[in-house]
Design an enzyme around this catalytic site. Structure first.
Site, short mmCIF file in Angstrom:
data_model
loop_
_atom_site.label_atom_id
_atom_site.label_comp_id
_atom_site.label_asym_id
_atom_site.label_seq_id
_atom_site.Cartn_x
_atom_site.Cartn_y
_atom_site.Cartn_z
N THR A 167 0.69 -1.10 0.09
CA THR A 167 -0.17 0.15 0.12
C THR A 167 0.84 1.32 -0.01
O THR A 167 1.63 1.36 1.04
CB THR A 167 -1.03 -0.02 1.15
OG1 THR A 167 -1.74 -1.41 1.34
CG2 THR A 167 -1.85 1.06 1.28
N GLN A 168 0.84 1.86 -1.24
CA GLN A 168 1.61 3.32 -1.11
C GLN A 168 0.54 4.53 -0.70
O GLN A 168 1.14 5.42 -0.53
CB GLN A 168 2.22 3.43 -2.41
CG GLN A 168 3.13 2.29 -2.63
CD GLN A 168 4.35 2.39 -1.81
OE1 GLN A 168 4.74 3.61 -1.41
NE2 GLN A 168 4.84 1.24 -1.54
#
Lengths: 264, 260
Positions: free
Chosen positions: B33-34
Site C-alpha cells: 500500500t503506497q
C-alpha cells in the site's frame, strides 16, 4: 539522514523539529509515498548528582501543529521484576518518534529482565548502557528515530547518565538535554550545572581570571533547575508543554514526580 | 545417485519435464500500500463517567467522489469494545477479518473472552507497527474504545506508523483539528471526563459530528454512534444529523460590494 540530528550545526537556531523531516521521498516526484517516520516533539533532560540521578521529560505528544495528548510519558522505569516496575533501578527516556521509542523501551526492558533471570543479579547501568548501544546499532540501516538517555547509579553509588544518538553512539555525561528543545536547554545546563563561563569575582582580568570551582549540586537545587529549564523551554518551543514528569533515582529506589506545565 | 544436492528431492526431469520455476517468482515487484484509495474520514470519541462514546460517519470516499454512503466504520469486538476506523477501507476490512479470527481464537479458552479494549489496542498497535516496519503499512488511524483492566473507561489511538496515545477525548483526521477543541472544552482532563454524564458526552459528540459535516468536504450527515459501558455496547449505525443551521445563508450576497 541529516534530518536525524536535530543538533545539526548547519541550522542556525532552534527550529520546529517537524520541519526537519523530508516531506517527499528523496529523488522522486511522487505525489505521496510512504514515509515510515514522524516526529512527536517533546523534550527530555537528565542531570546526575553525587548520589542521585534525575531524568525528566515533558508529557506532550504532538503531530504537526496538533496535540495528540497532554499526557504521554517519555520517561520509563526499566528492568524491575514485575510489570509495575516497583523495584527497578534504571530509567530510560526516549524522545523523537514515539512508536520507535515505545518499541525500544519494551525491547530494553525485556533484555534487562532476561539478564536478571539468566545471571541472578540486576544489570548495572554500565552494562545496560553498552547493551542499549548494540540494540540501537542493530537497526543501523533502519534506525530507531529517537534520542535516548539512560540514567541510574553506578557501582560506587554515584549518579550516572548515558546519552545516545539514534544509531547507538553513546557517552557517559554529567547532564544532557534531548529532543525538540535540546538546543534551548543544553546551554543553560552548561552554565548552571558545569558553571561554564563563570569566574570567581575579582580574581583578575583576561587570562588571569579564575574559573568558578565545580561542585556537584544538591538534589533540591537540581530539581529546581529541571523545572526552570522546562518552564523556559515551554515558553519558546511550541512542541513542549502540558506536564513535567521527573524520575529521581537514589539508593532507596525511584521516586516519580509530576508537575503541570503551561498547556498553550 | 546424483551427487548434486540441488537436485535432491526434486521431481525428475526425465519423468516430469523440466522444473517450472515461474511459480516461484511473481512478475514485477511486490505491491505494498503506497496510498489509501477508498477512504473514511474522522472518527471521534469521548470518555465519560462510566464509559466511552465513539462516532464516525457512514461515508467511504473515492478521492473527492462520495462513492459509498453506507459503510459502517465502527466495529464491535467481543461485545466489550468498539474500534473506529479512519483511512483506507480495504485495510479496515482486512483488520476487521483479523479481529474476527482473533475473537474466535480467544473464544476457545474455557474462561470465555478475556480481551478487553486495552488488550485489543495493544494487539492492534503491534500489528500496525510491524506492518510499517516491513514498509507495508495498513493505512488507517483507529480509535479503540471500551474498558480497561480495572473496568475504567478506556480510549486510545493507533495509526499506520504504530504511534499510540491515549486521552480523555480523541479524534482522527479532520476531527483532530475541528472536533478535538470542542471535546476538550467538555473534558479538559481525566478528572473532568470522569464527572461527565452519558447525556453530556453524547451531546458533545453529536455536536462535533455536526461541525465536521459543516466543514469537512469528505463527510456525510449519516453516521454511526456507539456507547460502551460495563453493561455492553449500544451501537446505532443509521443516525442522521439534527438541527443544522443554514437559515442565515440567504442573508449573504456576493463576496464584498454586491448589495442584491
Amino acid at each position: 539522514m541529516a534530518a536525524m540530528f536535530s543538533q545539526n550545526p548547519l541550522m542556525n537556531g532552534p527550529n520546529y523539529s517537524f520541519n526537519q523531516t523530508p516531506t517527499t521521498a528523496a529523488g522522486g516526484n511522487k505525489e505521496h509515498s510512504f514515509y515510515p517516520y514522524t516526529d512527536n516533539g517533546g523534550s527530555t533532560l537528565a542531570i546526575s548528582g553525587v548520589d542521585f540521578t534525575i531524568v525528566a521529560g515533558d508529557t506532550r505528544s504532538t503531530s504537526g501543529y496538533n496535540i495528540n495528548t497532554r499526557y504521554a510519558p517519555k520517561v520509563f522505569k526499566i528492568g524491575g521484576t514485575t510489570s509495575s516496575q516497583d523495584d527497578a533501578t534504571l530509567v530510560l527516556s526516549v524522545v523523537g518518534f514515539a512508536a520507535d521509542g515505545e518499541a525500544l523501551k519494551e525491547r530494553l526492558d525485556a533484555i534487562v529482565k532476561m539478564y536478571r533471570y539468566q545471571h541472578g543479579k540486576p544489570m548495572s547501568v554500565k552494562a545496560c548502557a553498552q547493551r542499549l548501544s548494540t540494540i540501537l546499532y542493530g537497526k543501523r540501516f533502519f534506525p530507531y528515530y529517537v534520542t535516548a538517555i539512560l540514567g541510574g547509579l553506578d557501582e560506587e553509588g554515584k549518579g550516572a547518565i548515558y546519552s545516545y544518538d539514534p544509531v547507538g553512539s553513546y557517552e557517559r555525561e554529567q547532564c544532557r538535554a534531548a529532543g525538540a528543545a535540546a538546543s534551548l536547554i543544553m546551554p543553560f545546563l552548561d552554565n548552571q550545572v558545569n558553571f561554564k563561563n563563570q569566574y570567581i569575582p575579582g580574581s583578575g582580568e583576561g587570562h588571569a581570571l579564575q574559573e568558578r570551582e565545580k561542585i556537584p549540586l544538591p538534589r533540591s537545587e537540581v530539581e529546581d533547575l529541571v523545572k526552570d529549564a522546562f518552564d523556559s523551554a515551554v515558553e519558546r518551543h511550541i512542541e513542549v508543554g502540558d506536564g513535567l514528569q521527573m524520575m529521581i533515582i537514589t539508593k532507596d529506589g525511584i521516586e516519580e514526580i509530576y508537575k503541570p506545565l503551561k498547556r498553550d | 545417485m546424483n551427487h548434486l544436492p540441488q537436485a535432491w528431492g526434486r521431481p525428475r526431469d526425465d519423468v516430469y519435464g523440466a522444473y517450472d520455476g515461474s511459480y516461484l517468482q511473481s512478475h514485477g515487484p511486490n505491491q505494498h500500500t503506497q496510498q489509501p484509495i477508498v477512504t473514511g474520514t474522522s472518527v471521534i470519541a469521548l470518555k465519560f463517567q462510566d464509559g466511552v462514546v465513539i462516532a464516525a460517519d457512514n461515508l467511504a470516499s473515492y478521492g473527492s467522489l462520495a462513492r459509498f454512503t453506507d459503510v459502517k466504520r465502527l466495529r464491535k469486538f467481543a461485545g466489550t469494545s468498539v474500534v473506529g476506523f479512519g483511512g483506507d477501507v480495504s485495510d479496515m476490512q482486512y483488520l476487521d477479518r483479523l479481529l474476527n479470527s482473533l475473537d474466535i481464537e480467544e473464544a476457545y479458552s474455557s474462561s470465555g473472552h478475556s480481551l478487553n479494549a486495552k488488550n485489543l489496542h495493544t494487539y492492534l498497535s503491534k500489528v500496525l507497527y510491524k506492518r510499517r516496519s516491513d514498509f507495508n503499512p495498513l493505512w488507517n488511524q483507529l480509535l479503540v474504545a471500551g474498558l480497561d483492566d480495572d473496568k475504567k473507561p478506556f480510549l486510545a489511538s493507533a495509526d499506520l506508523l504504530g504511534t499510540t496515545f491515549s486521552a480523555p477525548s480523541l479524534a482522527t483526521g479532520f476531527g483532530a483539528h475541528l472536533a478535538q477543541p470542542l471535546l476538550r472544552k467538555v473534558a479538559p482532563d481525566e478528572m473532568a471526563a470522569s464527572k461527565l454524564s452519558k447525556e453530556q458526552a453524547l451531546a458533545a459528540v453529536k455536536e462535533s459530528m455536526k461541525v465536521l459535516f459543516y466543514r469537512d468536504a469528505r463527510s456525510l450527515d449519516k453516521y454511526s454512534i456507539a456507547i460502551i459501558t460495563a453493561d455492553g455496547i449500544d451501537l446505532k449505525e443509521d443516525e442522521k444529523l439534527e438541527n443544522q443551521s443554514w437559515a442565515f445563508a440567504d442573508q449573504i450576497r456576493g463576496y464584498g460590494t454586491q448589495v442584491n
